[in-house]
Design an enzyme around this catalytic site. Structure first.
Site, PDB file in Angstrom:
ATOM      1  N   TYR A  67       4.405   5.269  -0.555  1.00 16.40           N
ATOM      2  CA  TYR A  67       4.141   4.794   0.800  1.00 16.40           C
ATOM      3  C   TYR A  67       4.598   5.811   1.849  1.00 16.40           C
ATOM      4  O   TYR A  67       4.270   6.980   1.760  1.00 16.40           O
ATOM      5  CB  TYR A  67       4.769   3.412   1.001  1.00 16.40           C
ATOM      6  CG  TYR A  67       3.957   2.296   0.374  1.00 16.40           C
ATOM      7  CD1 TYR A  67       2.761   1.873   0.960  1.00 16.40           C
ATOM      8  CD2 TYR A  67       4.357   1.668  -0.801  1.00 16.40           C
ATOM      9  CE1 TYR A  67       2.009   0.860   0.391  1.00 16.40           C
ATOM     10  CE2 TYR A  67       3.601   0.655  -1.373  1.00 16.40           C
ATOM     11  CZ  TYR A  67       2.433   0.251  -0.776  1.00 16.40           C
ATOM     12  OH  TYR A  67       1.672  -0.746  -1.330  1.00 16.40           O
ATOM     13  N   SER A  68       5.375   5.376   2.839  1.00 20.14           N
ATOM     14  CA  SER A  68       5.661   6.259   3.979  1.00 20.14           C
ATOM     15  C   SER A  68       6.619   7.394   3.681  1.00 20.14           C
ATOM     16  O   SER A  68       6.805   8.266   4.533  1.00 20.14           O
ATOM     17  CB  SER A  68       6.189   5.438   5.167  1.00 20.14           C
ATOM     18  OG  SER A  68       5.132   4.758   5.794  1.00 20.14           O
ATOM     19  N   ALA A  69       7.208   7.442   2.491  1.00 14.75           N
ATOM     20  CA  ALA A  69       7.943   8.649   2.127  1.00 14.75           C
ATOM     21  C   ALA A  69       7.001   9.845   2.106  1.00 14.75           C
ATOM     22  O   ALA A  69       7.439  10.996   2.183  1.00 14.75           O
ATOM     23  CB  ALA A  69       8.626   8.468   0.775  1.00 14.75           C
TER      24      ALA A  69
END
Length: 390
Positions: A67-69
């Site tokens: 995801y947003s990593a």
């Protein structure tokens, strides 16, 4: 008992203990954690089940969507272009992407895209998902979109749109899609197992995500029973027109199946990076020092890339957040290992960061996506790293 595989150097045993406890006490199904210290791995662990439907075990080669990593990987690509003199963060976005100047956006600098200050968290008209995955229709919609606040005055988490906004700047400057640029200039030189846009040949290695909702539906709790600091956020969750909800509803349908082959194969530079915890830790290690004779950032680039650009109340998350030009910075709720750290977390628990003061780079990836403040898996691993350094 979950079998844990991998290596831990003497002194970092607390990390292994915390990792094991994440399985026995905190809900991990399959996961991996990696820690680099001064350019070499000192923790590299994995365990559990990659696919609960088939029982496929999590191995050294298992890939996980984080995801947003992903945003940390994309920000790294942007700063490489800055380091090479090809991109100026203080130049208007329209310098590189002329269509972006529409609807009063001619003076927005690239830096405000990276630091969530552009006011482009949502679209007046969401884009059909298949068109968003194809890239160009979403980019055209964002170029035409009016900002939802005066750019540069406040910041708010551009959860989905950030990837197309920053990714299109990378594409315009480099002539390559952000996923291709990352593969050529970052993953290739470092030998990273990490992709933005998954090749079909790697599909069989990807773990299958399981989604665990919070045990408490906060929207059903009487507002007077909610701690005052969280009341505004809980109210926003119930309002379909809030920035909180609109920021994650830029496609039609708004819900995206990140387990699907089509979504994993597309390039979503804000949210669909797929790789290993080791790959993430190794990338961050190369930003703060040499890794097998490769260092991506000069000291000057590192200082510039990690300087605070926005802090305070987040207009989307409605809680305090801090950002440099693309990376999350430590807060009380995201302490990392020290005040000099920078990185990015991902939905449901993933986390990757570097801490130049301590020479640490950290990556954690898992397939049990746990929503809610009760998820402390990454935090307990970071605490264990911190204890190991003392």
């Amino acid at each position: 008992m979950t079998m844990i595989d991998g290596e831990v150097e003497a002194g970092f045993e607390p990390v292994r203990e915390a990792f094991e406890a994440n399985f026995s006490e905190r809900g991990d199904i399959g996961a991996a954690v990696c820690v680099y210290l001064h350019g070499r791995p000192v923790v590299d662990l994995r365990g559990g089940i990659a696919d609960p439907d088939t029982g496929r075990p999590w191995t050294r080669d298992t890939l996980q969507l984080v995801y947003s990593a992903t945003k940390g990987a994309t920000a790294t690509a942007a700063h490489l272009l800055v380091q090479r003199g090809e991109l100026d963060l203080d130049a208007p976005v329209a310098t590189y992407w002329p269509e972006f100047a529409a609807n009063g956006k001619a003076d927005i600098p690239v830096r405000w895209l990276l630091s969530h200050q552009a006011g482009l968290i949502a679209l007046d008209q969401p884009v059909p998902l298949d068109e968003a995955l194809a890239w160009d229709p979403m980019v055209a919609a964002l170029a035409a979109q009016r900002p939802l606040w005066e750019p540069g005055t406040v910041h708010g988490y551009h959860g989905r749109t950030w990837g197309w906004l920053v990714g299109e700047v990378i594409r315009r400057v480099s002539g390559r899609t952000p996923g291709r640029f990352f593969a050529d200039e970052i993953a290739g030189p470092l030998g990273l197992d990490f992709f933005i846009g998954l090749p079909a040949s790697e599909r069989a290695r990807v773990s299958r995500m399981v989604y665990q909702q919070s045990e408490v539906d906060l929207t059903a709790v009487p507002i007077e029973a909610i701690p005052e600091a969280f009341r505004e956020l809980v109210a926003a969750m119930s309002d379909r027109n809030s920035f909180f909800n609109r920021a994650f509803a830029v496609t039609d349908p708004a819900e995206i199946d990140f387990n699907s082959p089509e979504v994993q194969a597309a390039e979503l530079p804000a949210s669909n990076g797929i790789g290993t915890a080791h790959g993430l830790a190794r990338m961050y290690a190369s930003l703060i020092g040499e890794v097998d004779r490769v260092r991506l950032f000069t000291p000057e680039t590192l200082e510039s890339a990690t300087k605070e650009q926005a802090a305070g109340k987040d207009q989307v998350l409605l809680l305090p957040s801090r950002f440099s030009s693309g990376y999350m910075l430590p807060t009380e709720d995201l302490p990392m290992t020290g005040s000099s750290a920078f990185g990015h977390m991902g939905r449901g628990g993933s986390l990757a960061f570097a801490d130049p003061e301590h020479g640490i780079a950290f990556g954690y990836a898992m397939n049990n996506i746990i929503e809610g403040a009760e998820d402390v898996r990454a935090g307990t691993l970071v605490d264990a790293v911190r204890r190991s350094l003392t």
